[in-house]
Design a protein around this motif. Structure first.
Motif, PDB file in Angstrom:
ATOM      1  N   VAL A  77       0.833  -1.209   0.000  1.00 40.33           N
ATOM      2  CA  VAL A  77       0.000   0.000   0.000  1.00 40.33           C
ATOM      3  C   VAL A  77       0.863   1.254   0.000  1.00 40.33           C
ATOM      4  N   ARG A  78       2.151   1.108   0.341  1.00 39.13           N
ATOM      5  CA  ARG A  78       3.053   2.265   0.280  1.00 39.13           C
ATOM      6  C   ARG A  78       3.341   2.619  -1.174  1.00 39.13           C
ATOM      7  N   ARG A  79       3.164   3.892  -1.505  1.00 37.45           N
ATOM      8  CA  ARG A  79       3.386   4.332  -2.880  1.00 37.45           C
ATOM      9  C   ARG A  79       4.844   4.215  -3.292  1.00 37.45           C
ATOM     10  N   ASP A  80       5.740   4.226  -2.296  1.00 34.04           N
ATOM     11  CA  ASP A  80       7.161   4.120  -2.605  1.00 34.04           C
ATOM     12  C   ASP A  80       7.674   2.694  -2.425  1.00 34.04           C
ATOM     13  N   PHE A  81       6.786   1.703  -2.488  1.00 31.53           N
ATOM     14  CA  PHE A  81       7.205   0.332  -2.231  1.00 31.53           C
ATOM     15  C   PHE A  81       8.287  -0.122  -3.214  1.00 31.53           C
ATOM     16  N   THR A  82       8.142   0.198  -4.475  1.00 33.66           N
ATOM     17  CA  THR A  82       9.154  -0.206  -5.455  1.00 33.66           C
ATOM     18  C   THR A  82      10.498   0.424  -5.132  1.00 33.66           C
ATOM     19  N   ASP A  83      10.503   1.679  -4.693  1.00 30.36           N
ATOM     20  CA  ASP A  83      11.750   2.347  -4.296  1.00 30.36           C
ATOM     21  C   ASP A  83      12.365   1.648  -3.078  1.00 30.36           C
ATOM     22  N   ILE A  84      11.518   1.207  -2.152  1.00 30.99           N
ATOM     23  CA  ILE A  84      12.018   0.470  -0.977  1.00 30.99           C
ATOM     24  C   ILE A  84      12.702  -0.815  -1.416  1.00 30.99           C
ATOM     25  N   VAL A  85      12.054  -1.554  -2.303  1.00 27.60           N
ATOM     26  CA  VAL A  85      12.643  -2.799  -2.803  1.00 27.60           C
ATOM     27  C   VAL A  85      14.009  -2.527  -3.415  1.00 27.60           C
ATOM     28  N   ALA A  86      14.091  -1.510  -4.271  1.00 28.63           N
ATOM     29  CA  ALA A  86      15.351  -1.204  -4.947  1.00 28.63           C
ATOM     30  C   ALA A  86      16.441  -0.827  -3.956  1.00 28.63           C
ATOM     31  N   VAL A  88      16.676  -1.691  -0.734  1.00 26.56           N
ATOM     32  CA  VAL A  88      17.069  -2.884   0.035  1.00 26.56           C
ATOM     33  C   VAL A  88      17.954  -3.791  -0.817  1.00 26.56           C
ATOM     34  N   ALA A  89      17.544  -4.033  -2.053  1.00 26.78           N
ATOM     35  CA  ALA A  89      18.299  -4.929  -2.932  1.00 26.78           C
ATOM     36  C   ALA A  89      19.692  -4.407  -3.235  1.00 26.78           C
ATOM     37  N   ALA A  90      19.882  -3.082  -3.147  1.00 27.18           N
ATOM     38  CA  ALA A  90      21.171  -2.479  -3.477  1.00 27.18           C
ATOM     39  C   ALA A  90      22.183  -2.555  -2.340  1.00 27.18           C
ATOM     40  N   GLN A  91      21.761  -2.985  -1.145  1.00 20.82           N
ATOM     41  CA  GLN A  91      22.675  -3.015  -0.010  1.00 20.82           C
ATOM     42  C   GLN A  91      23.659  -4.183  -0.135  1.00 20.82           C
ATOM     43  N   PRO A  92      24.953  -3.925  -0.043  1.00 26.77           N
ATOM     44  CA  PRO A  92      25.931  -5.015  -0.112  1.00 26.77           C
ATOM     45  C   PRO A  92      25.655  -6.068   0.960  1.00 26.77           C
ATOM     46  N   GLY A  93      25.721  -7.321   0.561  1.00 29.04           N
ATOM     47  CA  GLY A  93      25.479  -8.408   1.504  1.00 29.04           C
ATOM     48  C   GLY A  93      24.073  -8.937   1.492  1.00 29.04           C
ATOM     49  N   LYS A  96      18.837 -11.923  -0.760  1.00 25.40           N
ATOM     50  CA  LYS A  96      17.443 -12.270  -0.994  1.00 25.40           C
ATOM     51  C   LYS A  96      16.565 -11.132  -0.477  1.00 25.40           C
ATOM     52  N   VAL A  97      15.660 -10.673  -1.325  1.00 18.24           N
ATOM     53  CA  VAL A  97      14.681  -9.657  -0.933  1.00 18.24           C
ATOM     54  C   VAL A  97      13.301 -10.239  -1.183  1.00 18.24           C
ATOM     55  N   ALA A  98      12.527 -10.384  -0.124  1.00 18.38           N
ATOM     56  CA  ALA A  98      11.218 -11.030  -0.204  1.00 18.38           C
ATOM     57  C   ALA A  98      10.138 -10.059   0.258  1.00 18.38           C
ATOM     58  N   VAL A 107      -0.835  -8.508  -9.773  1.00 21.16           N
ATOM     59  CA  VAL A 107      -0.822  -8.721 -11.215  1.00 21.16           C
ATOM     60  C   VAL A 107      -0.357  -7.470 -11.957  1.00 21.16           C
ATOM     61  N   ARG A 108      -0.556  -6.288 -11.390  1.00 16.35           N
ATOM     62  CA  ARG A 108      -0.157  -5.045 -12.053  1.00 16.35           C
ATOM     63  C   ARG A 108       1.302  -4.709 -11.856  1.00 16.35           C
ATOM     64  N   HIS A 109       1.911  -5.165 -10.762  1.00 16.52           N
ATOM     65  CA  HIS A 109       3.249  -4.694 -10.408  1.00 16.52           C
ATOM     66  C   HIS A 109       4.312  -5.776 -10.345  1.00 16.52           C
ATOM     67  N   VAL A 110       3.954  -7.017 -10.588  1.00 17.18           N
ATOM     68  CA  VAL A 110       4.879  -8.114 -10.359  1.00 17.18           C
ATOM     69  C   VAL A 110       6.168  -7.971 -11.166  1.00 17.18           C
ATOM     70  N   ASP A 111       6.072  -7.489 -12.404  1.00 14.33           N
ATOM     71  CA  ASP A 111       7.272  -7.325 -13.234  1.00 14.33           C
ATOM     72  C   ASP A 111       8.129  -6.157 -12.748  1.00 14.33           C
ATOM     73  N   ARG A 112       7.486  -5.082 -12.347  1.00 16.82           N
ATOM     74  CA  ARG A 112       8.239  -3.917 -11.857  1.00 16.82           C
ATOM     75  C   ARG A 112       8.999  -4.257 -10.584  1.00 16.82           C
ATOM     76  N   TRP A 113       8.369  -4.977  -9.671  1.00 13.99           N
ATOM     77  CA  TRP A 113       9.045  -5.346  -8.424  1.00 13.99           C
ATOM     78  C   TRP A 113      10.213  -6.283  -8.690  1.00 13.99           C
ATOM     79  N   ARG A 114      10.024  -7.204  -9.628  1.00 20.29           N
ATOM     80  CA  ARG A 114      11.125  -8.117  -9.962  1.00 20.29           C
ATOM     81  C   ARG A 114      12.297  -7.336 -10.526  1.00 20.29           C
ATOM     82  N   ALA A 115      12.032  -6.365 -11.397  1.00 23.56           N
ATOM     83  CA  ALA A 115      13.091  -5.560 -11.983  1.00 23.56           C
ATOM     84  C   ALA A 115      13.804  -4.723 -10.932  1.00 23.56           C
ATOM     85  N   ALA A 116      13.084  -4.343  -9.866  1.00 24.77           N
ATOM     86  CA  ALA A 116      13.688  -3.532  -8.797  1.00 24.77           C
ATOM     87  C   ALA A 116      14.564  -4.349  -7.876  1.00 24.77           C
ATOM     88  N   GLY A 117      14.462  -5.682  -7.929  1.00 28.32           N
ATOM     89  CA  GLY A 117      15.320  -6.528  -7.106  1.00 28.32           C
ATOM     90  C   GLY A 117      14.598  -7.483  -6.189  1.00 28.32           C
TER      91      GLY A 117
END
Length: 330
Positions: A77-86, A88-93, A96-98, A107-117
């Protein structure tokens, strides 16, 4: 790079490799076992921002927690969720980001989230029967959520899992449906024992059923336990030679459940929770204003771990100060 001397270890020798980070308390579903009356605001919604989350996760990754699960409430529900994923995924070490999500907009965002990490996906589906799903969640969205699962399987996630709370009304009647669901899909369907919280005492008394009913059902049909990885969650997964997927069980009332605990929790406002069913916590937010406080944050975490209890008291009907699972991320 984490090293052994600075690893996150408690007084019982348990090594922590898995961080569950809540990013919001807000949830847009009204699940009968958690928020039957919907989300109620209890204070300022001053949740950690993207920069704070990045610093927090970076510090925990240095302590050896290389798996991060984003939870809620409903984290997406957070509008910046994709930014959060990116971030987190960018942190060394972090390897896995779940996320654990109710799948409302999957169904609308699954590809975008995968691309973000985002690498691992857990979707809460308490029944494969549409009317039952709507009754439990308060929303008639099962077809859309299932479409999201199929889209995720096509999007290249490392793992796609489904969570279902084990309830009397959906227990044995639903086991075969889930076995059929994972026959041709590489999905793990995990049943979670209903847990007693501060707000659901009456519901728990009426609907709780022990995980033994699932273990017996699986044993009788040739399913066998699978090996667990070092950063795995609490589920014991069972496999069958005729099924691509798995069926799992998370049984917090089982003896010894806490012996292999490998996860720490941080709330959406930055409070370290040593146990989901504990009390209070340690406020880490003062250490998140700039990058220079990483060592102080890590020292606070290691110090707190010396006071981590050997296990919860759920079997004594003591859920700590957890009112509902959305409060701290389950």
């Amino acid at each position: 790079m984490a090293f052994e001397g600075h690893a996150a270890v408690d007084g019982f020798g348990r090594r922590f490799r898995y961080l569950r980070l809540s990013v919001t308390e807000v949830c847009n579903f009204r699940c009968t076992y958690c928020l039957p009356d919907g989300f109620k605001k209890t204070g300022p919604m001053s949740y950690l921002d993207v920069d704070e989350i990045g610093r927090l996760v970076g510090a925990f990754a240095d302590l050896g927690l290389g798996k991060v699960r984003l939870t809620g409430g409903e984290p997406t529900v957070r509008r910046d969720f994709t930014d959060i994923v990116a971030r987190v995924a960018a942190q060394p070490g972090v390897g896995k980001v779940a996320v654990t999500t109710n799948g409302w907009n999957l169904v609308r965002h699954v590809d975008r989230w995968r691309a973000a990490g985002l690498s691992h996906l857990n979707v809460s589906i308490d029944s494969l029967e549409r009317e039952t799903f709507a009754r439990i969640t308060g929303h008639d969205r099962l077809p859309m959520v299932l479409d999201g699962i199929e889209a995720a399987l096509d999007a290249g996630y490392q793992a796609v899992k489904v969570n279902a709370v084990l309830l009397k009304e959906t227990a044995e009647a639903g086991f075969q449906a889930w076995a059929d669901f994972v026959r041709d899909r590489p999905v793990s369907a995990r049943f979670i024992e209903l847990m007693r919280t501060g707000d659901n005492a009456d519901y728990f008394a009426d609907h709780h059923v022990g995980g033994g009913v699932l273990r017996d059902w699986l044993d009788q049909r040739g399913w066998t336990p699978a090996p667990r990885s070092g950063d795995a969650g609490p589920a014991i997964e069972y496999r069958h030679p005729d099924h691509r997927g798995a069926i799992g069980l998370i049984a917090p009332y089982a003896p010894g459940f806490c012996d292999s605990c490998n996860r720490l929790r941080v709330t959406a406002r930055g409070r370290l929770r040593l146990c989901l069913f504990g009390q209070g916590g340690v406020d880490l937010r003062p250490f998140l204003s700039d990058d220079d406080q990483r060592e102080a944050l890590q020292a606070a975490v290691r110090s707190a771990l010396t006071g981590k209890a050997s296990g919860h008291d759920l079997h004594l009907a003591r859920p700590g100060d957890t009112r509902n699972l959305a409060q701290f991320g389950g």
